[in-house]
Design a protein around this motif. Structure first.
Motif, PDB file in Angstrom:
ATOM      1  N   LEU A   1      24.597  47.087  70.014  1.00  0.00           N
ATOM      2  CA  LEU A   1      25.919  47.171  69.379  1.00  0.00           C
ATOM      3  C   LEU A   1      26.139  48.631  69.021  1.00  0.00           C
ATOM      4  CD1 LEU A   1      25.283  44.046  68.910  1.00  0.00           C
ATOM      5  CD2 LEU A   1      26.916  44.244  67.063  1.00  0.00           C
TER       6      LEU A   1
ATOM      7  N   ARG B   1      34.932  45.945  61.650  1.00  0.00           N
ATOM      8  CA  ARG B   1      35.384  45.309  60.400  1.00  0.00           C
ATOM      9  C   ARG B   1      36.886  45.542  60.263  1.00  0.00           C
ATOM     10  NH1 ARG B   1      30.720  44.239  60.858  1.00  0.00           N
ATOM     11  NH2 ARG B   1      29.005  44.832  59.504  1.00  0.00           N
TER      12      ARG B   1
ATOM     13  N   LEU C   1      28.072  35.096  62.352  1.00  0.00           N
ATOM     14  CA  LEU C   1      28.433  36.502  62.595  1.00  0.00           C
ATOM     15  C   LEU C   1      29.871  36.809  62.186  1.00  0.00           C
ATOM     16  CD1 LEU C   1      27.776  39.266  64.148  1.00  0.00           C
ATOM     17  CD2 LEU C   1      28.869  38.180  66.096  1.00  0.00           C
TER      18      LEU C   1
ATOM     19  N   THR D   1      19.456  41.176  73.071  1.00  0.00           N
ATOM     20  CA  THR D   1      18.048  41.205  73.477  1.00  0.00           C
ATOM     21  C   THR D   1      17.926  41.489  74.977  1.00  0.00           C
ATOM     22  OG1 THR D   1      17.681  39.532  71.772  1.00  0.00           O
ATOM     23  CG2 THR D   1      15.870  39.938  73.294  1.00  0.00           C
TER      24      THR D   1
ATOM     25  N   LEU E   1      13.397  37.468  66.007  1.00  0.00           N
ATOM     26  CA  LEU E   1      13.380  36.908  67.365  1.00  0.00           C
ATOM     27  C   LEU E   1      13.788  37.956  68.393  1.00  0.00           C
ATOM     28  CD1 LEU E   1      14.760  33.283  66.960  1.00  0.00           C
ATOM     29  CD2 LEU E   1      12.450  34.165  66.652  1.00  0.00           C
TER      30      LEU E   1
HETATM   31  C1  HEM Z   1      17.384  43.308  70.043  1.00  0.00           C
HETATM   32  C2  HEM Z   1      18.112  42.342  69.681  1.00  0.00           C
HETATM   33  C3  HEM Z   1      19.212  42.336  68.647  1.00  0.00           C
HETATM   34  C4  HEM Z   1      19.962  43.355  68.111  1.00  0.00           C
HETATM   35  C5  HEM Z   1      19.849  44.845  68.413  1.00  0.00           C
HETATM   36  C6  HEM Z   1      20.878  42.755  67.170  1.00  0.00           C
HETATM   37  C7  HEM Z   1      21.803  43.460  66.420  1.00  0.00           C
HETATM   38  C8  HEM Z   1      22.633  42.891  65.481  1.00  0.00           C
HETATM   39  C9  HEM Z   1      23.572  43.629  64.667  1.00  0.00           C
HETATM   40  C10 HEM Z   1      23.818  45.128  64.734  1.00  0.00           C
HETATM   41  C11 HEM Z   1      24.206  42.731  63.864  1.00  0.00           C
HETATM   42  C12 HEM Z   1      25.247  43.041  62.806  1.00  0.00           C
HETATM   43  C13 HEM Z   1      26.628  42.749  63.315  1.00  0.00           C
HETATM   44  C14 HEM Z   1      27.663  43.161  62.308  1.00  0.00           C
HETATM   45  O1  HEM Z   1      27.300  43.721  61.269  1.00  0.00           O
HETATM   46  O2  HEM Z   1      28.854  42.962  62.555  1.00  0.00           O
HETATM   47  C15 HEM Z   1      23.658  41.435  64.150  1.00  0.00           C
HETATM   48  C16 HEM Z   1      24.043  40.262  63.517  1.00  0.00           C
HETATM   49  C17 HEM Z   1      23.551  39.037  63.838  1.00  0.00           C
HETATM   50  N1  HEM Z   1      22.578  38.747  64.760  1.00  0.00           N
HETATM   51 FE1  HEM Z   1      21.554  40.087  65.874  1.00  0.00          FE
HETATM   52  N2  HEM Z   1      20.673  41.402  67.161  1.00  0.00           N
HETATM   53  C18 HEM Z   1      19.666  41.094  68.037  1.00  0.00           C
HETATM   54  C19 HEM Z   1      19.151  39.861  68.310  1.00  0.00           C
HETATM   55  C20 HEM Z   1      19.546  38.695  67.725  1.00  0.00           C
HETATM   56  C21 HEM Z   1      18.982  37.395  68.000  1.00  0.00           C
HETATM   57  C22 HEM Z   1      17.836  37.105  68.983  1.00  0.00           C
HETATM   58  C23 HEM Z   1      19.655  36.504  67.249  1.00  0.00           C
HETATM   59  C24 HEM Z   1      19.376  35.034  67.159  1.00  0.00           C
HETATM   60  C25 HEM Z   1      19.941  34.128  67.617  1.00  0.00           C
HETATM   61  C26 HEM Z   1      20.657  37.239  66.477  1.00  0.00           C
HETATM   62  C27 HEM Z   1      21.529  36.684  65.574  1.00  0.00           C
HETATM   63  C28 HEM Z   1      22.396  37.399  64.782  1.00  0.00           C
HETATM   64  C29 HEM Z   1      23.288  36.773  63.830  1.00  0.00           C
HETATM   65  C30 HEM Z   1      23.393  35.299  63.534  1.00  0.00           C
HETATM   66  C31 HEM Z   1      24.007  37.808  63.220  1.00  0.00           C
HETATM   67  C32 HEM Z   1      25.052  37.688  62.119  1.00  0.00           C
HETATM   68  C33 HEM Z   1      24.388  37.896  60.765  1.00  0.00           C
HETATM   69  C34 HEM Z   1      25.347  37.798  59.596  1.00  0.00           C
HETATM   70  O3  HEM Z   1      26.488  38.252  59.719  1.00  0.00           O
HETATM   71  O4  HEM Z   1      24.923  37.296  58.555  1.00  0.00           O
HETATM   72  N3  HEM Z   1      20.546  38.565  66.795  1.00  0.00           N
HETATM   73  N4  HEM Z   1      22.702  41.562  65.131  1.00  0.00           N
END
Ligand code: HEM
Length: 414
Positions: A289, A294, A55, A212, A363
């Motif tokens: 979020l 950034r 992230l 989540t 997930l």
């Molecule tokens: C309802 C559940 C979820 C929502 C609404 C959500 C939302 C988001 C958002 C908005 C980002 C972008 C953050 C950014 O651009 O700075 C993000 C990134 C990420 N999320 Fe989720 N997320 C959820 C669940 C999960 C789950 C279950 C995981 C797994 C472990 C996860 C892993 C990640 C990771 C690793 C990133 C970074 C991706 C990258 O920068 O390449 N998220 N998430």
């Protein structure tokens, strides 16, 4: 910067810019890391407390980690995850109280934490419980140095950080031979050191549980306030839950053919359209979020909005998703809007979009939907009368309910 470049005097000093709306979204979601840094952006939110992972990494390191970890988070991982969620629910659901007010958020958040810590760090429920408490200490903000409370917080945070590091390094050792984040990251051509692997595990858990856990609580709470929608989803999901476990797993709550896209349409689940629409609507009203942080690394201009190098830049998901030009009656819970018609592709971005779209989108969607339908199968939820409960965003990115999301559980009578 040259004179006459359009920046007002003083604008080169660091400043904070909020971007709203779909016109700016296109440019924001397609910016390169060298233009808008995730690492520097997320540093404003949690500094160095949780380490670095996919992230909050940029460039080559980010691409390598994302490629290594995606298979653990994609559709292929869904059925193992579904089993883990079901097992955890089998254990905790009998403990839920009937007939008394109950805060959903303080139930779903540690529940999802336990599931994530088991999946990504191999932790037992009691180890996960300890780590959950450590995360809460590490999230303490606004420490006032020089005061008794402030100095106590500094010591607590330092202790929590040491203990967290020890737990994560134990997890790295323990998971060395399992197909999981450790083996995947160690197999990279330039494997990161154990410390960085531990940082990735911490970030996976953090990114997964808060989002989540919060969205599940919000969806259930909204359904408690909308009994007709709740009953319809209970009926819709009843058919699926009546299947034997093996058949249920082969009919997952997620559309297996959905690619990792960036629009609501990618999450459509043909077997549960009502649940799907309610999920999309809860995520529209209450994206976990609210802002994406950034930092501009170079002078930029997005559709005329100037972002001088050094600015803290926040894309406002929450406000865009409640823009009356994009959604009719934007503050109302109207799941039907996601069944009736199309909306602007970047109007709905609770999982972000583009190259850095949430890696855990499958997930996160699966977890939210599965916990919701399991609860609805056994329990009817009612909401005590009271005003609508909004959110607070204390850290500039994630939200939490401004007061408990209270519901009352009743036995379902068939
Ligand atoms: C309802 C559940 C979820 C929502 C609404 C959500 C939302 C988001 C958002 C908005 C980002 C972008 C953050 C950014 O651009 O700075 C993000 C990134 C990420 N999320 Fe989720 N997320 C959820 C669940 C999960 C789950 C279950 C995981 C797994 C472990 C996860 C892993 C990640 C990771 C690793 C990133 C970074 C991706 C990258 O920068 O390449 N998220 N998430």
């Amino acid at each position: 910067m040259n004179a006459g470049d359009g920046f007002p005097p003083g604008a080169r000093e660091e400043r904070r810019v909020y971007l709203r709306g779909t016109a700016l979204a296109e440019r924001f979601f397609h910016a390169k890391d060298e233009e808008l840094s995730h690492a520097d952006g997320w540093d404003v939110i949690f500094g160095d407390r949780f380490g670095r992972g996919v992230l909050n990494l940029d460039g080559v390191q980010h691409r390598a980690c994302r490629k290594a970890l995606l298979p653990l988070l994609g559709r292929a991982a869904a059925s193992a995850h579904e089993r883990r969620i079901n097992d955890t629910l089998d254990r905790v659901m009998p403990t839920l109280p009937l007939g008394t007010p109950f805060d959903l958020h303080s139930f779903t958040t540690p529940l999802v934490f336990e599931i994530a810590a088991g999946a990504f760090a191999g932790l037992s429920p009691s180890e996960a419980h300890e780590m959950f408490e450590l995360y809460n200490v590490l999230r303490i903000r606004d420490v006032e140095l020089g005061t008794t409370d402030g100095d106590r917080d500094v010591r607590r945070i330092a202790r929590a950080r040491r203990r967290m590091r020890a737990l994560l390094l134990t997890a790295v050792e323990r998971l060395a031979d399992v197909d999981g984040p450790v083996r995947r990251l160690r197999a990279l051509p330039h494997p990161p050191p154990d410390e960085a692997i531990a940082g990735n595990i911490a970030i996976l858990i953090l990114a997964g549980y808060e989002t989540t856990g919060y969205l599940t609580a919000r969806l259930l709470w909204l359904l408690a306030r909308h009994p007709a929608e709740q009953d319809a989803i209970r009926r819709e999901s009843g058919d699926r839950m009546a299947l034997p476990a093996e058949r249920r797993e082969s009919a997952p709550l997620l559309d297996e053919s959905a690619p990792l896209l960036d629009a609501a349409a990618s999450l459509l689940d043909k077997s549960a359209p009502l649940l799907d629409a309610a999920f999309a609507e809860a995520a529209r009203l209450h994206p976990p979020l609210k802002y994406l942080p950034r930092r501009a690394l170079t002078d930029l201009a997005f559709n005329g909005t100037r972002l001088p190098a050094g600015s803290e830049v926040f894309y406002a998901i929450g406000e865009t998703q409640r823009d009356p030009d994009l959604f009719h009656e934007p503050h109302e819970f109207r799941p039907r809007r996601f069944r009736d018609g199309a909306h602007d592709r970047l109007a709905w971005t609770p999982f972000s979009a583009g190259r850095r779209v949430c890696a855990g989108i499958h997930l996160g969607t699966l977890g939210t939907k599965l916990i919701t339908v399991r609860l609805l199968q056994e329990l009817r939820l009612s909401a005590p009368p009271g005003p609508y409960i909004g959110d607070v965003c204390r850290n500039g990115a994630t939200v939490e309910p401004e007061s408990p999301l209270t519901v009352v559980f009743h036995q379902v009578h068939r």
